[in-house]
Design a protein around this motif. Structure first.
Motif, PDB file in Angstrom:
ATOM      1  N   LEU A 192       0.817  -1.247  -0.198  1.00  0.00           N
ATOM      2  CA  LEU A 192       0.073   0.122   0.128  1.00  0.00           C
ATOM      3  C   LEU A 192       0.921   1.247  -0.193  1.00  0.00           C
ATOM      4  O   LEU A 192       0.370   2.516  -0.005  1.00  0.00           O
ATOM      5  N   LEU A 193       2.158   1.117   0.178  1.00  0.00           N
ATOM      6  CA  LEU A 193       3.253   2.387   0.105  1.00  0.00           C
ATOM      7  C   LEU A 193       3.761   2.417  -1.261  1.00  0.00           C
ATOM      8  O   LEU A 193       4.522   3.482  -1.401  1.00  0.00           O
ATOM      9  N   LEU A 194       3.448   1.370  -1.961  1.00  0.00           N
ATOM     10  CA  LEU A 194       4.086   1.436  -3.335  1.00  0.00           C
ATOM     11  C   LEU A 194       3.557   2.664  -4.214  1.00  0.00           C
ATOM     12  O   LEU A 194       2.305   3.126  -3.928  1.00  0.00           O
ATOM     13  N   PRO A 195       4.316   3.429  -5.167  1.00  0.00           N
ATOM     14  CA  PRO A 195       4.127   4.620  -5.578  1.00  0.00           C
ATOM     15  C   PRO A 195       3.134   4.679  -6.963  1.00  0.00           C
ATOM     16  O   PRO A 195       3.509   4.942  -8.008  1.00  0.00           O
ATOM     17  N   TYR A 196       2.012   3.813  -6.837  1.00  0.00           N
ATOM     18  CA  TYR A 196       1.099   3.637  -7.813  1.00  0.00           C
ATOM     19  C   TYR A 196      -0.194   4.253  -7.633  1.00  0.00           C
ATOM     20  O   TYR A 196      -0.553   4.328  -6.226  1.00  0.00           O
ATOM     21  N   LYS A 197      -0.978   4.893  -8.597  1.00  0.00           N
ATOM     22  CA  LYS A 197      -2.072   5.263  -8.282  1.00  0.00           C
ATOM     23  C   LYS A 197      -3.084   4.274  -7.590  1.00  0.00           C
ATOM     24  O   LYS A 197      -3.959   4.610  -6.815  1.00  0.00           O
ATOM     25  N   LEU A 231     -14.367   2.767 -12.831  1.00  0.00           N
ATOM     26  CA  LEU A 231     -13.984   3.735 -13.828  1.00  0.00           C
ATOM     27  C   LEU A 231     -12.730   4.375 -13.201  1.00  0.00           C
ATOM     28  O   LEU A 231     -11.841   4.654 -13.975  1.00  0.00           O
ATOM     29  N   THR A 232     -12.866   4.726 -11.873  1.00  0.00           N
ATOM     30  CA  THR A 232     -11.566   5.269 -11.467  1.00  0.00           C
ATOM     31  C   THR A 232     -10.398   4.171 -11.334  1.00  0.00           C
ATOM     32  O   THR A 232      -9.382   4.479 -11.757  1.00  0.00           O
ATOM     33  N   LEU A 233     -10.702   2.878 -10.878  1.00  0.00           N
ATOM     34  CA  LEU A 233      -9.759   2.074 -11.183  1.00  0.00           C
ATOM     35  C   LEU A 233      -9.177   1.811 -12.373  1.00  0.00           C
ATOM     36  O   LEU A 233      -7.928   1.600 -12.331  1.00  0.00           O
ATOM     37  N   VAL A 234      -9.911   1.582 -13.436  1.00  0.00           N
ATOM     38  CA  VAL A 234      -9.155   1.381 -14.868  1.00  0.00           C
ATOM     39  C   VAL A 234      -8.366   2.844 -15.326  1.00  0.00           C
ATOM     40  O   VAL A 234      -7.336   2.373 -15.798  1.00  0.00           O
ATOM     41  N   LYS A 235      -8.668   3.712 -15.050  1.00  0.00           N
ATOM     42  CA  LYS A 235      -8.026   4.982 -15.291  1.00  0.00           C
ATOM     43  C   LYS A 235      -6.651   5.062 -14.769  1.00  0.00           C
ATOM     44  O   LYS A 235      -5.465   5.277 -15.035  1.00  0.00           O
TER      45      LYS A 235
END
Length: 649
Positions: A95-100, A354-358
């Motif tokens: 959960l700390l990885l720099p991914y959206k 929709l937020t997830l896939v973006k």
């Protein structure tokens, strides 16, 4: 000792300057640097998944990424003997990885794990559920097909509700079906097998001991009794649900690893599988493969009928929705987003997806993943269309082979209808189907059209029927939707108004005259009430009724093939109706509104006017007639087809 050579991605700096690193042990002899095949699995205990033991103790070069499901859990590495082909990411590190994606709540942590694997060089990802264990198949674990070649595939005909196939009977699994298979289609007749050339970018490993079944078929399973059956592929245009328990994704399919977050776990991976297959038509030769049993074990959760309820109530809807919805876009990622938007607006997925896939698309680009490149639009549509060509009495073997040489540059699936002279089959490639027909010198071409749209044509989504002297502008047609019928404008008349009789070009005596008109009136009066109701609702029958339209060209999507075939079969069974009246009637009943009108490209009285011909060849969707039997026509064909080929290159 922490290993740093595993990472192609930037170290994970936090706001306080510290670095998040997974727990990896280094023996200085092996590590995940340069390893392109990754297993992504989860664990909720301090003991490792059994699959990790099996894979790491094999001689095969896989990196195993274990995702911790429980925060704060200390993992036992004593069994690894220092192998650095194992990476463990605790939940708090994920959960700390720099991914959206890491900013979202209620997220399947495997989505982040998939990103991590791709960021660190994965070009093949095995999505493996905790509790599933690979078994030896021949001389290897995790059998992998990474090449394009011919594979066995089912020969299927179009069915109402879309084409969907149950692969379990192929491996001897009787009276069972995969989780997510529509219940309305659970009774499947024996399927003849053929072959198709394709690239299995997704490969589902079956489980011998506990295959993934829904709660209705789970009690019926007694094992696969044909475990030596060959792997089988599901061609484009056909659907089969696959799960997240043990599925290989090649590089061209890594975009499809995303698991929706607004559906239950027992539903999300099935929706993911249907979404992926709906976009296969954008990837040349892509297909889904089912392998003979290659894993064993079972998932630790106890699935319930209630958690799977959307699969029973919505699977057919999802298949119909995705199979027949073809979109226009510039980039592959736009198509992926478009499918999620479609699923949201159809109330299959929630707004959070929709937020997830973006975020997923942005993160994939961040870690350097390259989405599939879209082929040229003209190449794209022709590779997904079954082309049928009718050759009449005047066609010679030379002309047949000449036209084939043009069309085979564009179309993979071609069927020929020959009337009159028999062409030597040895001169026609074996993958092209050939039928000898009787159409009354072209007067009853609907017989060919009916057969065309009923043909088995793997990896296609629609059928295009043309006469041999019909020149089609392939690059221009790329603007049209494959999900709609293409037809020329149809004239409209008042039914039974004999004052308009002589206005219909084909009512002259060479085509039946008054007798043909009387047949038409009798045909309309005798139509089944449901079809007549379509004419009433959509056309205003009897004040308005379709007239005639030349039937030398028509495009029928798979969504309408069954209905068009029904109408044509009915017409052919009750009367001899001229094709240019029969075909417009079938088209009108099947898709009364929303057709693609392809204009008027007929030049019967101007077919030697060079200026007119060249103008239509450059701007129109088609030109008819353009006959290769004349020097003028042959020269125009050759020049125009080569121009189109250069545009594609």
């Amino acid at each position: 000792m922490l290993l740093t050579s595993c990472y192609y991605f930037n170290p994970y700096l936090l706001s306080d300057g510290s670095v998040v690193r997974p727990y990896v042990y280094d023996t200085s002899s092996r590590n995940c640097s340069g390893v392109s095949k990754w297993v992504v699995t989860t664990s909720g205990a301090i003991t490792p998944p059994e699959a990790a033991h099996v894979i790491l103790n094999s001689t095969e070069d896989w990196c195993v990424l274990v995702l911790g499901q429980v925060a704060g859990l200390k993992y036992d590495f004593s069994w690894t003997n220092g192998s650095t082909h194992l990476i463990y990411l605790p939940r708090e590190a994920l959960l700390l990885l720099p991914y959206k994606l890491a900013t979202l709540t209620s997220l399947d942590i495997r989505n982040i794990g998939h990103l991590y694997a791709i960021a660190n060089g994965a070009r093949v990802v095995l999505d493996l559920e905790d509790g599933i264990v690979p078994i030896r198949v021949g001389h290897t674990y995790l059998p992998l097909q990474a090449d394009k070649r011919e594979f066995p595939c089912p020969n299927l005909e179009e069915k109402e509700g879309g084409v969907i196939w149950n692969p379990y009977p192929h491996f001897g699994g009787q009276d069972i079906w995969p989780r997510g298979f529509p219940q309305s289609r659970s009774e499947q007749a024996d399927t003849a097998m053929g072959n198709t050339y394709c690239y299995p970018i997704i490969q589902q490993y079956l489980s011998q001991s506990h295959p993934d079944l829904d709660s209705l078929s789970r009690t019926k399973f007694h094992g696969f009794n044909n475990v030596t059956a060959s792997a089988v592929v599901i061609p484009r245009g056909v659907f089969a649900p696959y799960n997240s328990h043990s599925t290989i994704h090649l590089y061209e399919a890594l975009w499809s690893l995303l698991l929706p977050r607004t559906a239950h776990k027992r539903v999300a991976d099935i929706w993911r599988s249907y979404i992926a297959q709906s976009l296969f038509y954008l990837i040349p030769d892509a297909c889904l493969m089912y392998t003979p049993p290659a894993v064993t074990g079972h998932i630790t959760e106890s699935p319930s009928k209630w958690s799977e309820r959307p699969l029973y109530t919505k699977s057919s809807q999802v298949v119909n929705l995705l199979k027949y919805h073809l979109m226009s876009f510039e980039r592959f990622e736009e198509a992926l987003l478009g499918i999620y938007e479609l699923m949201y607006h159809s109330q299959i997925l929630g707004k959070d997806d929709l937020t997830l896939v973006k975020h997923w698309i942005k993160d994939l680009k961040l870690v350097g993943y390259e989405f599939p490149k879209l082929p040229n639009k003209a190449t794209l549509w022709t590779k997904n269309v079954h082309l049928c060509i009718m050759f009449n009495w005047g066609s010679t073997e030379y002309r047949t082979r000449q036209l084939l040489s043009y069309y085979m540059r564009f179309f993979n699936a071609i069927t020929l209808f020959l009337e009159g002279k028999h062409v030597n089959r040895n001169y026609i490639p074996s993958h092209i189907q050939v039928f000898h027909v009787q159409t009354g010198n072209g007067f009853f071409q609907q017989r060919c059209i009916e057969k065309c749209i009923n043909q088995i044509a793997p990896n296609t989504v629609s059928h295009l029927y043309i006469a041999d002297d019909m020149f089609i502008n392939i690059t221009k047609m790329s603007q049209l939707s494959l999900s709609k019928i293409w037809f020329i404008p149809v004239s409209v008349y008042k039914f039974g108004d004999t004052s308009t009789f002589h206005d219909w070009p084909w009512w002259d005596y060479s085509h039946g005259g008054q007798t043909q008109y009387n047949r038409f009136v009798a045909l309309i009066n005798g139509l089944p009430q449901e079809w007549k109701q379509v004419l009433i609702d959509k056309m205003g029958f009897p004040n308005r009724i379709h007239g005639n339209a030349v039937a030398d060209i028509v495009h029928i999507p798979s969504a309408y093939a069954v209905q068009v075939s029904r109408v044509l079969n009915y017409i052919n069974s009750v009367t001899e109706m001229f094709c240019e009246i029969a075909v417009p009637l079938a088209v009108t009943i099947a898709q009364p509104i929303g057709r693609e009108e392809i204009g008027d490209g007929y030049v019967w009285d101007r077919r030697t006017d060079t200026d007119v011909i060249q103008n239509i060849l450059g701007t129109g969707f088609y030109l008819h007639p353009l006959k290769t039997s004349t020097k003028f026509g042959a020269d125009m064909w050759h020049k125009s087809m080569n121009n189109q080929l250069r545009l594609l290159i």
